[in-house]
Design a protein around this motif. Structure first.
Motif, mmCIF file in Angstrom:
data_model
loop_
_atom_site.group_PDB
_atom_site.id
_atom_site.type_symbol
_atom_site.label_atom_id
_atom_site.label_comp_id
_atom_site.label_asym_id
_atom_site.label_seq_id
_atom_site.Cartn_x
_atom_site.Cartn_y
_atom_site.Cartn_z
ATOM 1 N N GLN A 32 0.867 -1.177 0.000
ATOM 2 C CA GLN A 32 0.000 0.000 0.000
ATOM 3 C C GLN A 32 0.905 1.228 0.000
ATOM 4 O O GLN A 32 1.690 1.419 0.920
ATOM 5 N N VAL A 33 0.801 2.048 -1.026
ATOM 6 C CA VAL A 33 1.750 3.135 -1.239
ATOM 7 C C VAL A 33 1.059 4.486 -1.129
ATOM 8 O O VAL A 33 0.031 4.728 -1.778
ATOM 9 N N LYS A 34 1.641 5.353 -0.323
ATOM 10 C CA LYS A 34 1.190 6.740 -0.251
ATOM 11 C C LYS A 34 2.274 7.611 -0.883
ATOM 12 O O LYS A 34 3.425 7.579 -0.474
ATOM 13 N N VAL A 35 1.892 8.398 -1.881
ATOM 14 C CA VAL A 35 2.822 9.289 -2.568
ATOM 15 C C VAL A 35 2.550 10.714 -2.106
ATOM 16 O O VAL A 35 1.432 11.214 -2.244
ATOM 17 N N LEU A 36 3.577 11.357 -1.568
ATOM 18 C CA LEU A 36 3.438 12.742 -1.135
ATOM 19 C C LEU A 36 3.929 13.669 -2.236
ATOM 20 O O LEU A 36 5.012 13.476 -2.798
ATOM 21 N N THR A 37 3.136 14.687 -2.547
ATOM 22 C CA THR A 37 3.498 15.632 -3.585
ATOM 23 C C THR A 37 2.927 16.998 -3.253
ATOM 24 O O THR A 37 1.906 17.103 -2.567
ATOM 25 N N ARG A 38 3.576 18.044 -3.737
ATOM 26 C CA ARG A 38 3.047 19.394 -3.538
ATOM 27 C C ARG A 38 1.810 19.635 -4.398
ATOM 28 O O ARG A 38 0.920 20.381 -4.016
ATOM 29 N N HIS A 39 1.805 19.013 -5.575
ATOM 30 C CA HIS A 39 0.707 19.237 -6.511
ATOM 31 C C HIS A 39 0.194 17.894 -7.015
ATOM 32 O O HIS A 39 0.898 17.171 -7.714
ATOM 33 N N ARG A 40 -1.028 17.573 -6.681
ATOM 34 C CA ARG A 40 -1.621 16.287 -7.033
ATOM 35 C C ARG A 40 -1.616 16.042 -8.545
ATOM 36 O O ARG A 40 -1.464 14.917 -9.001
ATOM 37 N N GLU A 41 -1.723 17.122 -9.310
ATOM 38 C CA GLU A 41 -1.765 17.007 -10.764
ATOM 39 C C GLU A 41 -0.500 16.343 -11.299
ATOM 40 O O GLU A 41 -0.540 15.643 -12.311
ATOM 41 N N ARG A 42 0.622 16.570 -10.645
ATOM 42 C CA ARG A 42 1.892 16.012 -11.100
ATOM 43 C C ARG A 42 1.942 14.498 -10.923
ATOM 44 O O ARG A 42 2.793 13.832 -11.512
ATOM 45 N N ALA A 43 1.066 13.970 -10.107
ATOM 46 C CA ALA A 43 1.067 12.527 -9.838
ATOM 47 C C ALA A 43 -0.151 11.836 -10.435
ATOM 48 O O ALA A 43 -0.453 10.701 -10.062
ATOM 49 N N LYS A 44 -0.827 12.486 -11.372
ATOM 50 C CA LYS A 44 -2.066 11.911 -11.908
ATOM 51 C C LYS A 44 -1.816 10.588 -12.613
ATOM 52 O O LYS A 44 -2.718 9.748 -12.704
ATOM 53 N N HIS A 45 -0.586 10.378 -13.124
ATOM 54 C CA HIS A 45 -0.275 9.122 -13.805
ATOM 55 C C HIS A 45 -0.191 7.947 -12.833
ATOM 56 O O HIS A 45 -0.175 6.794 -13.252
ATOM 57 N N LEU A 46 -0.140 8.244 -11.527
ATOM 58 C CA LEU A 46 -0.050 7.186 -10.514
ATOM 59 C C LEU A 46 -1.397 6.868 -9.865
ATOM 60 O O LEU A 46 -1.552 5.830 -9.219
ATOM 61 N N ILE A 47 -2.357 7.764 -10.034
ATOM 62 C CA ILE A 47 -3.623 7.646 -9.311
ATOM 63 C C ILE A 47 -4.381 6.370 -9.665
ATOM 64 O O ILE A 47 -5.068 5.777 -8.821
ATOM 65 N N LEU A 48 -4.255 5.911 -10.896
ATOM 66 C CA LEU A 48 -4.997 4.734 -11.330
ATOM 67 C C LEU A 48 -4.395 3.424 -10.837
ATOM 68 O O LEU A 48 -5.022 2.369 -10.953
ATOM 69 N N LEU A 49 -3.180 3.464 -10.287
ATOM 70 C CA LEU A 49 -2.591 2.238 -9.748
ATOM 71 C C LEU A 49 -3.409 1.792 -8.541
ATOM 72 O O LEU A 49 -3.722 2.600 -7.655
#
Length: 321
Positions: A29-46
């Motif tokens: 179970q992975v939590k990704v911390l980022t300043r801007h959620r948009e930058r991690a949109k490619h990971l959201i579907l995992l």
């Protein structure tokens, strides 16, 4: 201790995206911390990945974000200073605060990304700050399990190294190259990601620092030549001596987007190579540069663009049948 929940700082970046994907595939179970959620949109579907916005400069926000984690992976780093993002704050103080927070929360596992040739007396501020970060983390080495990775330059589809030269080759008639004889041992991003995931619950890696490099060593001139060969474009390479290398870097520092700084040139004064490119206990088989770069750099060539168009056209025709 069984690790189930992993918090990744810098997980939306080039290296982080590969590590997060492998962690997800492995069932963590992975939590990704980022300043801007948009930058991690490619990971959201995992399926096993949660993306959370977090101001890492805020200690309370950092503490709240790390709560409940069994392990933390810190990948945050910068090549150029800008505004509040100084080498001191990002490479030294942030790792110190992460380690301190892990101790406060009882998190027993921390993996940290440093850099090959980082050292207290290294020629560049970048490398010295990376070493300071290692020292800040190792203060806690008797309180929980730490593993540090020190890679040479990392290459892959979205890298900012070979792709930079690919763009220069496309648009410039001549490549003026600072420090042309500087040596690198490029390692594929997927091999780096595998090293992190393999080490996560591997007790033999606890308390260790690993130098990571690919199977071969190249000069910077040789790497640029390989880029040109793959792209099918040949440009004269003019190797700059040290005074001209620093002069070029100074001029590039004045640009809105920094492609190179004098500190980058200082980093190249020491060869980014290692005699032990990968440790046996990491269980990683290294991938040669030549086996990978043609797959993604060739996308920039006219032939690849034609092939891509032809493939898309073929799919469209088949879909209508």
């Amino acid at each position: 201790m069984t690790i189930k929940k992993v918090c990744v700082l810098g997980g939306a970046g080039f290296v982080g995206s590969s590590i997060v994907a492998k962690l997800d595939e492995a069932g963590y179970q992975v939590k990704v911390l980022t300043r801007h959620r948009e930058r991690a949109k490619h990971l959201i579907l995992l399926p096993n990945v949660q993306v959370e916005e977090c101001d890492l400069g805020n200690n309370n926000a950092l503490t709240d974000a790390l709560k409940g984690s069994d392990a933390v992976i810190n990948l945050i780093g910068i090549l150029h200073e800008s505004g509040k993002n100084s080498f001191e704050s990002v490479h030294h103080q942030l790792p110190r605060r992460i380690a301190q927070t892990c101790e406060e929360l009882g998190i027993q596992r921390l993996l940290h990304m440093s850099a090959l040739r980082a050292g207290k007396y290294a020629p560049s501020q970048y490398l010295r700050s990376k070493a300071a970060g290692e020292d800040a983390i190792n203060v806690y080495s008797k309180k929980f399990d730490i593993t540090i990775f020190k890679p040479s330059v990392i290459f892959g589809r979205d890298d900012s190294f070979l792709n930079l030269f690919a763009n220069l080759v496309k648009y410039l008639p001549v490549v003026a190259l600072a420090k042309p004889n500087a040596k690198f041992q490029p390692i594929w991003v997927e091999d780096v990601a595998q090293a992190f995931v393999s080490a996560l619950e591997n007790i033999s890696t606890y308390g260790k620092s690993y130098e990571l490099g690919g199977p071969n060593v190249y000069t910077l001139r040789e790497l640029v030549q390989k880029v040109m060969d793959v792209m099918g474009k040949q440009r004269p390479i003019i190797g700059l001596n040290d005074p001209l290398s620093y002069a070029q870097a100074f001029m590039l520092e004045l640009m809105p987007v920094k492609l190179m700084t004098r500190d980058n040139v200082r980093s190249m004064e020491v060869d980014s190579v290692t005699e032990a490119p990968i440790a046996a206990d990491l269980g990683v088989t290294l991938t040669p540069l030549e086996a990978v770069i043609s797959e993604y750099l060739s996308n920039a060539t006219p032939r690849a663009a034609y092939d891509k168009f032809r493939s898309a056209a073929g799919r469209a025709i088949n879909a209508r049948r």
